[in-house]
Design a protein around this motif. Structure first.
Motif, PDB file in Angstrom:
ATOM      1  N   TRP A 230      54.268  18.340  10.103  1.00  0.00           N
ATOM      2  CA  TRP A 230      54.299  19.132  11.347  1.00  0.00           C
ATOM      3  C   TRP A 230      55.149  18.427  12.400  1.00  0.00           C
ATOM      4  O   TRP A 230      56.021  19.031  13.032  1.00  0.00           O
ATOM      5  N   PHE A 231      54.877  17.122  12.588  1.00  0.00           N
ATOM      6  CA  PHE A 231      55.668  16.335  13.544  1.00  0.00           C
ATOM      7  C   PHE A 231      57.166  16.429  13.205  1.00  0.00           C
ATOM      8  O   PHE A 231      58.015  16.598  14.087  1.00  0.00           O
ATOM      9  N   ARG A 232      57.483  16.321  11.922  1.00  0.00           N
ATOM     10  CA  ARG A 232      58.876  16.304  11.470  1.00  0.00           C
ATOM     11  C   ARG A 232      59.560  17.652  11.731  1.00  0.00           C
ATOM     12  O   ARG A 232      60.673  17.704  12.285  1.00  0.00           O
ATOM     13  N   GLU A 233      58.902  18.736  11.349  1.00  0.00           N
ATOM     14  CA  GLU A 233      59.490  20.067  11.505  1.00  0.00           C
ATOM     15  C   GLU A 233      59.741  20.402  12.974  1.00  0.00           C
ATOM     16  O   GLU A 233      60.802  20.933  13.331  1.00  0.00           O
ATOM     17  N   GLU A 234      58.778  20.095  13.835  1.00  0.00           N
ATOM     18  CA  GLU A 234      58.942  20.396  15.259  1.00  0.00           C
ATOM     19  C   GLU A 234      60.053  19.557  15.882  1.00  0.00           C
ATOM     20  O   GLU A 234      60.791  20.022  16.748  1.00  0.00           O
ATOM     21  N   SER A 235      60.161  18.320  15.431  1.00  0.00           N
ATOM     22  CA  SER A 235      61.212  17.444  15.956  1.00  0.00           C
ATOM     23  C   SER A 235      62.592  17.967  15.583  1.00  0.00           C
ATOM     24  O   SER A 235      63.501  18.022  16.417  1.00  0.00           O
ATOM     25  N   LEU A 236      62.759  18.345  14.313  1.00  0.00           N
ATOM     26  CA  LEU A 236      64.062  18.824  13.862  1.00  0.00           C
ATOM     27  C   LEU A 236      64.478  20.092  14.596  1.00  0.00           C
ATOM     28  O   LEU A 236      65.670  20.302  14.874  1.00  0.00           O
ATOM     29  N   LYS A 237      63.507  20.943  14.927  1.00  0.00           N
ATOM     30  CA  LYS A 237      63.819  22.147  15.709  1.00  0.00           C
ATOM     31  C   LYS A 237      64.399  21.766  17.073  1.00  0.00           C
ATOM     32  O   LYS A 237      65.375  22.347  17.542  1.00  0.00           O
ATOM     33  N   GLU A 238      63.766  20.795  17.733  1.00  0.00           N
ATOM     34  CA  GLU A 238      64.246  20.381  19.046  1.00  0.00           C
ATOM     35  C   GLU A 238      65.586  19.679  18.950  1.00  0.00           C
ATOM     36  O   GLU A 238      66.481  19.906  19.771  1.00  0.00           O
ATOM     37  N   PHE A 239      65.740  18.835  17.933  1.00  0.00           N
ATOM     38  CA  PHE A 239      67.018  18.146  17.751  1.00  0.00           C
ATOM     39  C   PHE A 239      68.149  19.160  17.564  1.00  0.00           C
ATOM     40  O   PHE A 239      69.261  18.971  18.057  1.00  0.00           O
ATOM     41  N   GLU A 240      67.851  20.234  16.824  1.00  0.00           N
ATOM     42  CA  GLU A 240      68.891  21.214  16.509  1.00  0.00           C
ATOM     43  C   GLU A 240      69.431  21.883  17.773  1.00  0.00           C
ATOM     44  O   GLU A 240      70.619  22.199  17.854  1.00  0.00           O
TER      45      GLU A 240
END
Length: 565
Positions: A230-240
């Protein structure tokens, strides 16, 4: 450089090829003062070969040197100072730029790959200004690699593994609220991470809980694994969202966790090659002239070095790159020296093709930004403010300008990128919002505005690009023609030295030189030289636009921003 190539050819022929054209070319210099000529050839090397005074050799060369590219020759001590035929060489250079356009300075494809490891933010943490440097340096380096004929593999080696996730898991279990995390994941996770470290100062038992939580994650505990994903998926969304704003894409997001199931084989290989040494319960590889490289801890856990050795092996097998750049801060210099030497000791000769592209830190109040202490500046906030500042500037100058949203983004983002890349990458930078927002002086917007100004001139002059024979442009244009001639060698040098700042500084020099020319020359006046001056201006705009592209910066259209300049 075309001029240096022609002069080298003429000198080598005069010397009856005692030195090759390439050897002569490498000896040629560009005098710092124009009265000393356009090209200088020092005769010290020839003096050693011929056992003559360099001054005598210089005079002999002057007497025998012939080329249509040469206007006149003077001797100053050991130097042959050459003044180039400006009309002929200028005609050749400008026609080359106008013919090749955006391909000017490009090398033919080598069919080989360059792999670039850059950006690499940590998941579950905000994208801070501390990550800007790796991101924009790596992105520019990817463009320079392509310009030099390489296919590029862009890797984002995200930080998605390690004990910090044990800390986050414990913090979330103790103090987290699911609804808040769902609403603003990164912001809330940062609060939890900072809160954990504040509490751990008072209660060291929290650190033990964090280590246990990470161990559970490594062992595949369902709850810990679910939180981590969950932490990983949400982070990648913001990074994108950040990457889209910067115009950056990657070929792979293979971070640390990707190599978890691949490290055991590498540790076994090190063991089989008798490279592992037991040291206080941990396994290390002994190295020359530096501390040993730690491969596994006492409990068998692997480390950054284990992952980077594994990643290098995987990347070589998968991509077969000719060269690999690691765009990572200079504080990791020892780490990469150790990793590269471990690979060499393993017998991999290609380890010599690995290069650590080190850069200085982004400082705040004289010290490194720290997520742990909550001492960070969010890149998203800085970009948003830069865009808003650009928009205000537009409204102040001309409220009726078209496409303000698009151009404000191009100018604001360009200001942030250029402010970083114009500096030598090895230097530390003090975060200064005021300096970053400055759109005057040595800035990206200044280069963008110069490009826009030229584009407007071309539009008003109804210029139609074509290859042509040029009339004399005069003394004001000659320094700019010399700059255009230097562009291909600049592209090569910037790649070889992994230094985009050379492109940034060159673009400023070219922009300033053209604006000086523009101040003294009436380009649109109806005379016999109008089309030549327009073609010359177009050539400058092509190179300025390509400089901006190599830096990862857009060149906004002339109709929108010209009136802002």
């Amino acid at each position: 450089m075309m001029i240096h190539t022609q002069i080298a050819k003429a000198i080598a022929k005069t010397l009856d090829y005692i030195l090759s054209e390439e050897e002569v070319y490498n000896l040629l210099e560009t005098p710092k003062q124009s009265h000393l000529g356009d090209v200088a050839f020092p005769c010290f090397t020839l003096a050693k070969i011929g056992k003559k005074s360099p001054a005598i050799i210089a005079n002999e060369i002057k007497e025998n040197l012939k080329s249509e590219w040469i206007h006149s020759i003077e001797v100053a001590g050991a130097y042959v100072n050459i003044f180039v035929s400006q009309d002929l060489s200028g005609n050749h250079i400008l026609n080359q730029v106008l013919t090749e356009k955006s391909q000017f300075g490009s090398k033919p494809s080598t069919g080989e790959k360059v792999l670039i490891d850059y950006s690499s933010p940590n998941i579950a943490k905000p994208f801070s200004m501390g990550h800007l440097r790796s991101t924009v340096i790596g992105h520019s380096l990817s463009h320079l690699s392509e310009k030099n004929g390489y296919d590029v593999v862009r890797i984002n080696h995200i930080g998605d593994w390690g004990t910090q996730f044990g800390k986050l898991i414990v913090a979330y279990q103790l103090w987290g609220e699911k609804s808040l995390i769902e609403k603003e994941p990164i912001k809330e996770l940062l609060k939890l991470y900072v809160h954990f470290h504040e509490e751990a100062k008072k209660d060291d038992a929290l650190n033990n809980q964090a280590r246990a939580a990470f161990k559970a994650l490594e062992n595949g505990d369902e709850e810990c694994l679910t939180l981590w994903k969950w932490f990983r998926e949400e982070s990648l969304k913001e990074f994108e969202t950040i990457y889209q704003l910067l115009g950056i894409t990657f070929d792979a997001y293979t971070g640390e966790a990707f190599y978890n199931d691949k490290m055991a084989q590498v540790v076994s290989e090190l063991q089989d090659k008798h490279l592992l040494t037991l040291s206080q319960g941990a396994y290390v590889v002994e190295l020359e002239d530096m501390p040993p490289c730690l491969i596994t801890k006492k409990d068998g856990a692997t480390l950054y070095a284990t992952r980077d050795v594994t990643a290098a092996l995987y990347r070589h097998q998968t991509y077969q790159p000719k060269k690999t750049f690691y765009v990572v801060g200079h504080e990791q210099s020892l780490h990469f020296q150790q990793v590269f030497q471990v690979l060499k000791k393993m017998g991999y000769e290609w380890a010599t093709s690995l290069e650590h592209v080190a850069f200085g830190m982004m400082l705040k109040d004289g010290s490194k930004m720290s997520t742990r202490k909550g001492k960070i500046v969010l890149l998203a906030d800085v970009l948003a403010e830069a865009i808003e500042t650009a928009k205000r500037n537009m409204n102040d100058k001309n409220a009726s300008l078209l496409d303000k949203e698009l151009v404000a983004k191009q100018v604001g983002v360009g200001a942030i990128i250029f402010n970083d890349l114009k500096n030598l990458r090895t230097h530390d930078l003090e975060f200064s919002l005021e300096q970053m927002m400055s759109f005057e002086g040595d800035t990206g917007p200044y280069v963008q505005y110069t490009f826009a100004r030229i584009s407007t001139i071309l539009e008003k002059g109804q210029y139609q690009p074509k290859e042509d024979t040029f009339c004399s442009l005069g003394e004001q244009a000659w320094p700019i023609i010399m700059l255009l001639d230097q562009f291909p060698s600049l592209v090569e040098k910037s790649f070889d030295q992994a230094d985009p700042s050379q492109v940034a500084r060159y673009s400023l020099l070219l922009a300033r030189s053209f604006n000086k020319y523009y101040a003294h020359t009436k380009i649109l006046v109806e005379d016999n030289h109008k089309q030549t001056k327009l073609a010359f201006s177009y050539a400058v705009s092509l190179v300025l636009k390509e400089c901006l592209r190599l830096l990862g910066i857009a060149a906004p259209s002339q109709n929108v921003i010209n009136e802002m300049s």
